[in-house]
Scaffold this motif. Structure first.
Motif, PDB file in Angstrom:
ATOM      1  N   VAL A 137      38.443  41.026  45.210  1.00 50.07           N
ATOM      2  CA  VAL A 137      38.377  40.309  43.777  1.00 50.07           C
ATOM      3  C   VAL A 137      38.460  38.680  44.546  1.00 50.07           C
ATOM      4  CG1 VAL A 137      39.820  39.660  41.570  1.00 50.07           C
ATOM      5  CG2 VAL A 137      39.997  42.122  42.555  1.00 50.07           C
ATOM      6  N   GLU A 195      33.266  43.930  40.447  1.00 49.04           N
ATOM      7  CA  GLU A 195      33.156  43.634  38.503  1.00 49.04           C
ATOM      8  C   GLU A 195      34.365  44.018  37.852  1.00 49.04           C
ATOM      9  OE1 GLU A 195      30.098  42.088  37.670  1.00 49.04           O
ATOM     10  OE2 GLU A 195      29.599  41.886  39.263  1.00 49.04           O
ATOM     11  N   ARG A 196      34.439  43.664  37.085  1.00 48.99           N
ATOM     12  CA  ARG A 196      35.532  43.611  35.793  1.00 48.99           C
ATOM     13  C   ARG A 196      35.221  45.496  35.697  1.00 48.99           C
ATOM     14  NH1 ARG A 196      40.002  40.862  35.602  1.00 48.99           N
ATOM     15  NH2 ARG A 196      40.355  41.745  33.190  1.00 48.99           N
ATOM     16  N   THR A 197      34.745  45.804  35.564  1.00 50.38           N
ATOM     17  CA  THR A 197      34.385  47.278  35.136  1.00 50.38           C
ATOM     18  C   THR A 197      34.021  48.179  36.086  1.00 50.38           C
ATOM     19  OG1 THR A 197      31.629  47.067  35.082  1.00 50.38           O
ATOM     20  CG2 THR A 197      32.720  46.029  32.888  1.00 50.38           C
ATOM     21  N   LEU A 216      38.798  48.760  37.029  1.00 55.05           N
ATOM     22  CA  LEU A 216      39.840  46.966  37.171  1.00 55.05           C
ATOM     23  C   LEU A 216      39.825  46.275  36.608  1.00 55.05           C
ATOM     24  CD1 LEU A 216      39.849  44.999  40.188  1.00 55.05           C
ATOM     25  CD2 LEU A 216      37.904  44.741  39.744  1.00 55.05           C
ATOM     26  N   GLU A 217      38.998  45.937  35.130  1.00 54.40           N
ATOM     27  CA  GLU A 217      39.747  44.892  34.613  1.00 54.40           C
ATOM     28  C   GLU A 217      41.510  45.571  34.498  1.00 54.40           C
ATOM     29  OE1 GLU A 217      38.094  45.071  31.557  1.00 54.40           O
ATOM     30  OE2 GLU A 217      37.423  47.028  31.031  1.00 54.40           O
ATOM     31  N   LEU A 239      44.239  44.700  36.996  1.00 54.90           N
ATOM     32  CA  LEU A 239      43.987  43.282  36.899  1.00 54.90           C
ATOM     33  C   LEU A 239      45.246  43.215  35.987  1.00 54.90           C
ATOM     34  CD1 LEU A 239      40.897  41.508  38.440  1.00 54.90           C
ATOM     35  CD2 LEU A 239      42.715  42.430  39.806  1.00 54.90           C
ATOM     36  N   ARG A 283      30.419  35.256  37.160  1.00 56.20           N
ATOM     37  CA  ARG A 283      30.447  34.336  38.117  1.00 56.20           C
ATOM     38  C   ARG A 283      29.687  33.462  38.586  1.00 56.20           C
ATOM     39  NH1 ARG A 283      30.523  39.464  42.176  1.00 56.20           N
ATOM     40  NH2 ARG A 283      29.036  40.338  41.203  1.00 56.20           N
TER      41      ARG A 283
END
Length: 97
Positions: free
Chosen positions: A14, A20-22, A36-37, A40, A75
């Protein structure tokens, strides 16, 4: 899909902007793949101490921002152009990777 991996590997990835957050992530010891979101959540970000000793003009940076609006994390990559007493000036452009 990422994993299985340790939490340390996840946080390093990260920090390096590799995910990626998805992305779906499988942490060691867990049974399910999760976005991932979700893993986190709203974690705190540790602030850098001794900024002047660790950041230099010309250093490459990656910043998470919301330049597109709508709650979308973007990003942005660039380089440090200048360092002042309360901010760093950068050149930033959207990252496609």
């Amino acid at each position: 899909m990422i994993g299985p991996m340790s939490e340390e590997e996840l946080h390093a990835g990260v920090a390096e902007g590799r995910f990626e957050r998805t992305d779906l992530v499988h942490l060691e010891g867990q049974e399910e793949w999760q976005p991932l979101e979700r893993l986190l959540g709203a974690q705190e970000v540790e602030a850098m101490t001794d900024f002047e000793a660790n950041v230099h003009i010309g250093d490459e940076v990656m910043v998470l921002g919301n330049s597109g609006g709508g709650g979308v994390v973007t990003r942005l990559r660039g380089k440090i152009q200048g360092i002042g007493p309360r901010r760093a000036v950068t050149t930033l452009s959207s990252a496609t990777s």
